[in-house]
Design a protein around this motif. Structure first.
Motif, PDB file in Angstrom:
ATOM      1  N   ALA A   1       0.997  -1.055   0.201  1.00 31.96           N
ATOM      2  CA  ALA A   1       0.045  -0.240  -0.302  1.00 31.96           C
ATOM      3  C   ALA A   1       1.035   1.209  -0.001  1.00 31.96           C
ATOM      4  O   ALA A   1       0.305   2.146  -0.579  1.00 31.96           O
ATOM      5  CB  ALA A   1      -0.699   0.002   1.318  1.00 31.96           C
ATOM      6  N   VAL A   2       2.378   1.082   0.676  1.00 26.50           N
ATOM      7  CA  VAL A   2       2.972   2.488   0.992  1.00 26.50           C
ATOM      8  C   VAL A   2       3.461   2.454  -0.656  1.00 26.50           C
ATOM      9  O   VAL A   2       3.502   3.926  -0.810  1.00 26.50           O
ATOM     10  CB  VAL A   2       4.011   1.969   2.372  1.00 26.50           C
ATOM     11  CG1 VAL A   2       4.980   3.195   1.933  1.00 26.50           C
ATOM     12  CG2 VAL A   2       3.642   1.973   2.992  1.00 26.50           C
ATOM     13  N   MET A   3       4.005   0.822  -1.006  1.00 25.79           N
ATOM     14  CA  MET A   3       4.718   1.821  -2.871  1.00 25.79           C
ATOM     15  C   MET A   3       3.923   2.280  -3.173  1.00 25.79           C
ATOM     16  O   MET A   3       4.438   3.445  -3.964  1.00 25.79           O
ATOM     17  CB  MET A   3       5.262  -0.195  -2.996  1.00 25.79           C
ATOM     18  CG  MET A   3       6.196   0.382  -4.517  1.00 25.79           C
ATOM     19  SD  MET A   3       6.144  -1.746  -4.625  1.00 25.79           S
ATOM     20  CE  MET A   3       4.637  -2.212  -4.626  1.00 25.79           C
ATOM     21  N   GLN A   4       2.065   1.954  -3.502  1.00 24.12           N
ATOM     22  CA  GLN A   4       1.826   2.444  -4.481  1.00 24.12           C
ATOM     23  C   GLN A   4       1.266   3.602  -4.506  1.00 24.12           C
ATOM     24  O   GLN A   4       0.957   4.522  -5.234  1.00 24.12           O
ATOM     25  CB  GLN A   4      -0.239   1.755  -4.460  1.00 24.12           C
ATOM     26  CG  GLN A   4      -0.211   0.084  -4.672  1.00 24.12           C
ATOM     27  CD  GLN A   4       0.507  -0.036  -6.471  1.00 24.12           C
ATOM     28  OE1 GLN A   4       1.853   0.665  -6.804  1.00 24.12           O
ATOM     29  NE2 GLN A   4      -0.383  -0.087  -6.788  1.00 24.12           N
ATOM     30  N   SER A   5       0.995   4.239  -2.650  1.00 27.76           N
ATOM     31  CA  SER A   5       0.918   5.728  -3.028  1.00 27.76           C
ATOM     32  C   SER A   5       2.553   6.491  -3.534  1.00 27.76           C
ATOM     33  O   SER A   5       2.258   7.664  -4.080  1.00 27.76           O
ATOM     34  CB  SER A   5       0.688   5.806  -1.544  1.00 27.76           C
ATOM     35  OG  SER A   5       2.413   6.125  -0.783  1.00 27.76           O
ATOM     36  N   VAL A   6       3.516   5.685  -3.462  1.00 26.14           N
ATOM     37  CA  VAL A   6       4.761   6.051  -4.295  1.00 26.14           C
ATOM     38  C   VAL A   6       4.546   6.374  -5.516  1.00 26.14           C
ATOM     39  O   VAL A   6       5.444   6.873  -5.977  1.00 26.14           O
ATOM     40  CB  VAL A   6       6.414   5.655  -3.104  1.00 26.14           C
ATOM     41  CG1 VAL A   6       7.324   5.960  -4.034  1.00 26.14           C
ATOM     42  CG2 VAL A   6       6.657   5.706  -2.414  1.00 26.14           C
ATOM     43  N   ARG A   7       4.368   5.230  -6.320  1.00 27.92           N
ATOM     44  CA  ARG A   7       4.267   4.840  -7.465  1.00 27.92           C
ATOM     45  C   ARG A   7       3.184   6.003  -8.221  1.00 27.92           C
ATOM     46  O   ARG A   7       3.404   6.456  -8.948  1.00 27.92           O
ATOM     47  CB  ARG A   7       3.963   3.471  -8.068  1.00 27.92           C
ATOM     48  CG  ARG A   7       4.863   2.752  -7.887  1.00 27.92           C
ATOM     49  CD  ARG A   7       4.257   1.141  -7.886  1.00 27.92           C
ATOM     50  NE  ARG A   7       4.483  -0.107  -8.727  1.00 27.92           N
ATOM     51  CZ  ARG A   7       4.632  -1.520  -8.346  1.00 27.92           C
ATOM     52  NH1 ARG A   7       2.687  -1.321  -8.071  1.00 27.92           N
ATOM     53  NH2 ARG A   7       5.515  -2.266  -8.564  1.00 27.92           N
ATOM     54  N   GLU A   8       1.952   6.651  -7.052  1.00 23.67           N
ATOM     55  CA  GLU A   8       1.704   7.662  -7.619  1.00 23.67           C
ATOM     56  C   GLU A   8       1.838   8.610  -7.832  1.00 23.67           C
ATOM     57  O   GLU A   8       1.719   9.791  -8.516  1.00 23.67           O
ATOM     58  CB  GLU A   8      -0.178   7.680  -6.577  1.00 23.67           C
ATOM     59  CG  GLU A   8      -1.250   6.535  -7.106  1.00 23.67           C
ATOM     60  CD  GLU A   8      -1.824   6.979  -6.092  1.00 23.67           C
ATOM     61  OE1 GLU A   8      -2.448   7.911  -5.557  1.00 23.67           O
ATOM     62  OE2 GLU A   8      -2.471   5.772  -5.797  1.00 23.67           O
TER      63      GLU A   8
END
Length: 452
Positions: free
Chosen positions: A381-388
């Motif tokens: 979940a943290v990674m997805q926010s970084v990818r955004e």
RNA sequence: GUGGUUGUAGCUCAGUUGGUUAGAGCACCAGAUUGUGAUUCUGGGGGUCGUGGGUUCGAGCCCCAUCAUCCACCCCA
């Protein structure tokens, strides 16, 4: 089943290779665009008729021909057999093959212009970056499938185009840090004047083929070859005077002017070369009166780009002016001039000289370590926010020893490791580790994207 | 199209006048080491010796063919 293999002279490009190639290709493309050239793409295959007879006898032999479909259909059998007989006698037969892989980008471009000249805005400046195929025998720097990058201007006789194209060579090579390139130029009219002067205008081809090899085989062998091609001692003597023209560009021009005086062809050619050299003053132009290139369609200035001398690879680009290329397809009065970059050879040169920037191999910026089932869900979940935020990153695909995860990051040239274990989860923090320096710090998750 | 070179593990290569079960280094996997990349050590997986014929009691090695490879010529980027 036998081991899989590749057709002769073709290559797979690994991720690393593709990145390096793209570095070259995008550099060239950006320069083309910067000079106002527009993209064009044409099909991999052309009608055989479009290509045959355009590259000389040798060229025709090297065209990859595509076998027609349906030859085994009983109703085509008679035709197919007849076609095969023709083929055995050295003639082409549309009954067997009527399409071929393109051999270069210039002739398909001429075909395109001939078909669309009504709609095009002239002068039309196009660039084209596509693979071409030649049934040549592969060797060093030579492949059966390779990429050409062409830029041509058609519909203009202005010499400013030659200047522009010279500057494009310069801009590309400087951006690729190939500062010691040299751009050799010559003029077909000067070569023609030489042939005229020695009274052998019809032996122009023989002369140019022989003198083109000067720097490769030396003057003695050139003379021998000229002799074998039927030139007299006085003719060879004059050619030697021509070959002895040396000095800087201006000196060469002055000397050749003297040698080929009272010849209007030479006067024209020299005037044009002088203009180009003087106007494109920043370019490493080296006038070379021995430069000949393929004699097929060039009529004016000819170019050949050479790699720095320390690399034993010949030409990395070439081009020239052609008066009436589209006339081959029935459309007259569209003169043009164009250049080409040999990407595959430029690649070999940059590789040999170690000139590829390091950072082109980086894709993923951060690897999120997989510390367990719950931890990895959280990390995801943290990674997805970084990818955004547009930062490329990935989560290690399974729980594994950290050692293994570090090694994976190493191999993929990943810059940062982000470690979120149970303790970090509780406090909404993570460990951010710079993999090249080994430094690490604990930071809050909200800060994370800003530090990557 | 012409002439030559080389084909042995994923990679780089050894392999004796033809003689047991074809080796090494690197890489890979596992362990020593259950939250920090190194080093070291231990163990492990991997090969129709390019392919097909031939000679021989016996072929990675000799012969023929074939395919691939690289290099040079021709020509070209």
């Amino acid at each position: 089943m036998s081991k899989p293999s590749l057709p002769q002279g073709t290559r797979d490009f690994s991720s690393e290779t593709v990145r390096k190639r793209n570095y070259i290709l995008s550099t060239i493309k950006n320069v083309f665009e910067c000079y106002g050239f527009e993209p064009l793409e044409t099909p991999a295959m052309e009608n055989l008729e479009t290509l045959m007879g355009k590259y000389g006898e040798e060229g025709d032999r090297l065209i990859f021909k595509i076998l027609n479909n349906g030859l085994n259909d009983p109703k085509n059998e008679a035709k197919a057999k007849e076609g095969f007989e023709k083929l055995l006698n050295g003639k082409n037969s549309t009954a067997l093959t009527e399409r071929a892989l393109k051999y270069d980008l210039t002739i398909p471009f001429a075909r395109y212009v001939a078909m669309n000249h009504g709609q095009l805005t002239f002068p039309y400046k196009r660039y084209q970056i596509q693979p071409v195929w030649r049934a040549d025998r592969p060797q060093k720097g030579r492949y059966r499938e390779f990429t050409q990058c062409d830029a041509d201007v058609v519909g203009s006789t202005a010499l400013i185009n030659e200047v522009e194209l010279s500057n494009i060579y310069h801009a590309v090579f400087v951006k690729l840090r190939l500062n010691n390139y040299s751009l050799k130029i010559n003029h077909r009219k000067v070569l023609a004047a030489l042939a005229e002067k020695i009274g052998g205008a019809d032996s122009l081809t023989d002369i140019t083929v022989a003198i083109d090899k000067l720097d490769k085989i030396g003057i003695d062998k050139v003379n021998l070859e000229l002799n074998q091609r039927g030139l007299s001692v006085t003719q060879i003597d004059f050619i030697n005077q021509y070959l002895n023209v040396n000095g800087n560009n201006e000196e060469k021009l002055n000397k050749i002017e003297l040698l080929l005086s009272n010849n209007h062809l030479a006067a024209d050619g020299i005037k044009e070369l002088r203009f180009i050299v003087q106007t494109a003053s920043k370019v490493n132009i080296d006038i070379d009166f021995t430069l000949a290139r393929g004699l097929n369609y060039y009529t004016g200035t000819i170019f050949e780009a050479k790699a720095p001398a320390e690399v034993q690879i010949g030409s990395i680009g070439g081009g020239g002016r052609y008066d009436n290329l589209t006339a081959l397809f029935g459309v007259n009065n569209i003169p043009g001039v164009g250049i080409s970059f040999g990407v595959d050879r430029i690649y070999d040169v940059l590789d040999e000289l170690n000139l590829f920037p390091q950072d082109i191999q980086i894709s993923t910026r951060a690897l999120f370590f997989n510390m367990g089932t719950e931890e990895s869900k959280f990390s995801y979940a943290v990674m997805q926010s970084v990818r955004e935020k547009g930062i490329p990153c990935e989560l290690y695909h399974e729980q594994a020893k950290m050692d293994k995860q570090f090694k994976y990051a190493d191999k993929k040239n990943i810059l940062f490791a982000v470690i979120i274990g149970s303790m970090e989860m509780e406090n909404n923090v993570c460990i951010l580790k710079n993999l090249s320096t080994g430094e690490q710090q604990q930071i809050s998750l909200t800060e994370l994207p800003n530090l990557l």
